[in-house]
Design a protein around this motif. Sequence first.
Motif, PDB file in Angstrom:
ATOM      1  N   VAL A   8       0.710  -1.217  -0.102  1.00  0.00           N
ATOM      2  CA  VAL A   8      -0.078   0.118  -0.131  1.00  0.00           C
ATOM      3  C   VAL A   8       0.846   1.514  -0.048  1.00  0.00           C
ATOM      4  CG1 VAL A   8      -1.834  -0.634   1.435  1.00  0.00           C
ATOM      5  CG2 VAL A   8      -0.255   0.130   2.177  1.00  0.00           C
ATOM      6  N   GLU A   9       0.276   2.394  -0.303  1.00  0.00           N
ATOM      7  CA  GLU A   9       0.887   3.961  -0.426  1.00  0.00           C
ATOM      8  C   GLU A   9       1.330   4.861   0.887  1.00  0.00           C
ATOM      9  OE1 GLU A   9       0.582   7.124  -3.388  1.00  0.00           O
ATOM     10  OE2 GLU A   9      -0.675   5.826  -3.871  1.00  0.00           O
ATOM     11  N   GLY A  10       0.105   4.621   1.845  1.00  0.00           N
ATOM     12  CA  GLY A  10       0.545   5.237   2.644  1.00  0.00           C
ATOM     13  C   GLY A  10      -0.403   4.624   4.135  1.00  0.00           C
ATOM     14  N   ASP A  11      -0.160   5.486   4.629  1.00  0.00           N
ATOM     15  CA  ASP A  11      -1.064   4.966   6.547  1.00  0.00           C
ATOM     16  C   ASP A  11      -2.265   4.860   6.168  1.00  0.00           C
ATOM     17  OD1 ASP A  11       1.616   4.816   7.415  1.00  0.00           O
ATOM     18  OD2 ASP A  11       1.043   6.936   8.690  1.00  0.00           O
ATOM     19  N   THR A  12      -3.500   5.767   5.277  1.00  0.00           N
ATOM     20  CA  THR A  12      -4.896   5.189   4.923  1.00  0.00           C
ATOM     21  C   THR A  12      -5.064   4.346   4.854  1.00  0.00           C
ATOM     22  OG1 THR A  12      -4.745   7.877   5.091  1.00  0.00           O
ATOM     23  CG2 THR A  12      -7.068   6.153   4.976  1.00  0.00           C
ATOM     24  N   GLU A  13      -4.676   4.016   3.299  1.00  0.00           N
ATOM     25  CA  GLU A  13      -4.347   2.331   2.765  1.00  0.00           C
ATOM     26  C   GLU A  13      -4.054   1.917   3.573  1.00  0.00           C
ATOM     27  OE1 GLU A  13      -3.753   5.622  -0.551  1.00  0.00           O
ATOM     28  OE2 GLU A  13      -2.954   5.264   1.479  1.00  0.00           O
ATOM     29  N   GLU A  14      -2.997   1.934   4.455  1.00  0.00           N
ATOM     30  CA  GLU A  14      -3.102   0.481   5.199  1.00  0.00           C
ATOM     31  C   GLU A  14      -4.259   0.279   6.182  1.00  0.00           C
ATOM     32  OE1 GLU A  14       1.296  -0.702   8.086  1.00  0.00           O
ATOM     33  OE2 GLU A  14       0.619   1.405   7.767  1.00  0.00           O
ATOM     34  N   ALA A  15      -4.624   1.124   6.369  1.00  0.00           N
ATOM     35  CA  ALA A  15      -5.567   1.511   8.123  1.00  0.00           C
ATOM     36  C   ALA A  15      -6.911   0.653   7.190  1.00  0.00           C
ATOM     37  CB  ALA A  15      -5.899   2.948   8.763  1.00  0.00           C
ATOM     38  N   PHE A  16      -6.793   0.792   6.074  1.00  0.00           N
ATOM     39  CA  PHE A  16      -8.071   0.476   5.436  1.00  0.00           C
ATOM     40  C   PHE A  16      -8.247  -1.017   4.806  1.00  0.00           C
ATOM     41  CE2 PHE A  16     -10.347  -0.462   1.049  1.00  0.00           C
ATOM     42  CZ  PHE A  16     -11.443  -0.469   1.568  1.00  0.00           C
ATOM     43  N   VAL A  32      -5.186 -11.566   4.474  1.00  0.00           N
ATOM     44  CA  VAL A  32      -5.105 -10.696   3.863  1.00  0.00           C
ATOM     45  C   VAL A  32      -3.298 -10.106   5.101  1.00  0.00           C
ATOM     46  CG1 VAL A  32      -5.366  -8.366   3.465  1.00  0.00           C
ATOM     47  CG2 VAL A  32      -6.953 -10.552   2.952  1.00  0.00           C
ATOM     48  N   THR A  33      -2.720  -9.618   4.474  1.00  0.00           N
ATOM     49  CA  THR A  33      -1.502  -8.315   4.782  1.00  0.00           C
ATOM     50  C   THR A  33      -1.102  -7.534   4.208  1.00  0.00           C
ATOM     51  OG1 THR A  33       0.308 -10.101   4.176  1.00  0.00           O
ATOM     52  CG2 THR A  33      -1.060 -10.916   6.188  1.00  0.00           C
ATOM     53  N   CYS A  34      -0.642  -6.621   5.142  1.00  0.00           N
ATOM     54  CA  CYS A  34       0.016  -5.874   3.639  1.00  0.00           C
ATOM     55  C   CYS A  34       1.001  -4.941   4.436  1.00  0.00           C
ATOM     56  CB  CYS A  34      -1.115  -4.458   3.456  1.00  0.00           C
ATOM     57  SG  CYS A  34      -1.807  -3.279   5.029  1.00  0.00           S
ATOM     58  N   PHE A  35       1.742  -4.299   3.821  1.00  0.00           N
ATOM     59  CA  PHE A  35       2.618  -3.446   4.600  1.00  0.00           C
ATOM     60  C   PHE A  35       2.484  -2.112   3.324  1.00  0.00           C
ATOM     61  CE2 PHE A  35       4.844  -6.140   1.142  1.00  0.00           C
ATOM     62  CZ  PHE A  35       5.849  -4.854   0.697  1.00  0.00           C
ATOM     63  N   LYS A  36       3.353  -1.215   3.652  1.00  0.00           N
ATOM     64  CA  LYS A  36       3.009   0.653   3.436  1.00  0.00           C
ATOM     65  C   LYS A  36       4.735  -0.188   2.327  1.00  0.00           C
ATOM     66  CE  LYS A  36       3.426   2.713   6.743  1.00  0.00           C
ATOM     67  NZ  LYS A  36       3.212   4.138   7.379  1.00  0.00           N
ATOM     68  N   ILE A  37       4.859   0.977   1.418  1.00  0.00           N
ATOM     69  CA  ILE A  37       5.922   1.246   0.406  1.00  0.00           C
ATOM     70  C   ILE A  37       6.915   1.665   1.565  1.00  0.00           C
ATOM     71  CG2 ILE A  37       7.001   2.012  -1.501  1.00  0.00           C
ATOM     72  CD1 ILE A  37       3.946   1.604  -2.720  1.00  0.00           C
ATOM     73  N   LYS A  38       8.267   1.399   1.189  1.00  0.00           N
ATOM     74  CA  LYS A  38       9.038   2.503   1.801  1.00  0.00           C
ATOM     75  C   LYS A  38      10.003   3.576   1.517  1.00  0.00           C
ATOM     76  CE  LYS A  38      10.487  -1.518   4.227  1.00  0.00           C
ATOM     77  NZ  LYS A  38      10.220  -3.237   3.536  1.00  0.00           N
ATOM     78  N   HIS A  39      10.081   4.605   2.923  1.00  0.00           N
ATOM     79  CA  HIS A  39      10.530   5.421   1.241  1.00  0.00           C
ATOM     80  C   HIS A  39       9.271   6.911   1.233  1.00  0.00           C
ATOM     81  CE1 HIS A  39      14.290   4.554   2.332  1.00  0.00           C
ATOM     82  NE2 HIS A  39      14.568   2.750   1.066  1.00  0.00           N
ATOM     83  N   THR A  40       8.261   6.892   1.301  1.00  0.00           N
ATOM     84  CA  THR A  40       7.270   7.058   0.566  1.00  0.00           C
ATOM     85  C   THR A  40       6.604   8.644   0.883  1.00  0.00           C
ATOM     86  OG1 THR A  40       5.059   5.938   1.816  1.00  0.00           O
ATOM     87  CG2 THR A  40       5.572   5.053   0.210  1.00  0.00           C
ATOM     88  N   LYS A  41       7.003   8.252   2.347  1.00  0.00           N
ATOM     89  CA  LYS A  41       6.847   9.667   2.890  1.00  0.00           C
ATOM     90  C   LYS A  41       5.453  10.039   2.974  1.00  0.00           C
ATOM     91  CE  LYS A  41      11.468  10.896   2.643  1.00  0.00           C
ATOM     92  NZ  LYS A  41      12.656  12.149   2.556  1.00  0.00           N
TER      93      LYS A  41
END
Length: 220
Positions: A8-16, A32-41
């Motif tokens: 996922v791209e960011g915190d909102t998508e991760e929470a969703f 289902v598991t997920c993780f944020k792309i590193k260095h996205t800021k």
Amino acid sequence: MRRIVIIVEGDTEEAFVNTMLQPYFIHKGIVVTCFKIKHTKGGLTKYAHFKKDIIKTVYEKNVVISSLIDFYALPKDFPRYDEATAIVNKSDRLLFLENAIREDIEQTKGASFAHLFPYIQLHEFEALVFSSITGIQALFEEDEANMTQIRTVINSHNSPEDINDSPATAPSKRLLNLISGYNKIVDGVLILNEIGLPTIIEKCPRFRWWLNELERRASL
């Protein structure tokens, strides 16, 4: 059943994903598991960052690997980006880009990755918030949100996914302008929870297609 991993791209998508998609799929017997792309800021700035995380994940066994990133402000260094701009239909353009991502990873690693299923949300994840005004009404008072204008935005598009992607009119920009103190991470997921996945799936055809494809691929 295969496990689904969503980048996922960011915190909102991760929470969703964690609060809404995980329960949706667990009822179907799919983890289902997920993780944020590193260095996205807070946003995806380079394809290389996304590609690096895909490559780290793509060799996992018995999984479907997908993503949840925005079409709005998609970096122009994505594979075949310039070619994609000639495709008028936005859904066709995104499918072209998604296939180009998989092809780029396969070419880089010299292997086939049929379980890699990139997904780009049209036009932006926050478009899902416009699936129904009920979520906003449940959390905000009339003096906090411009309900009249929000209804106008919803009624003037066949689908929330059609809400366009200019810096002034992208879904996230509209929400910031129409809801006083709107916080995309906290409020966005709360609104979506109030709306409920069935309504979001009904109103957002490309998102619906993605969920159906995830389920189909996980069941292979």
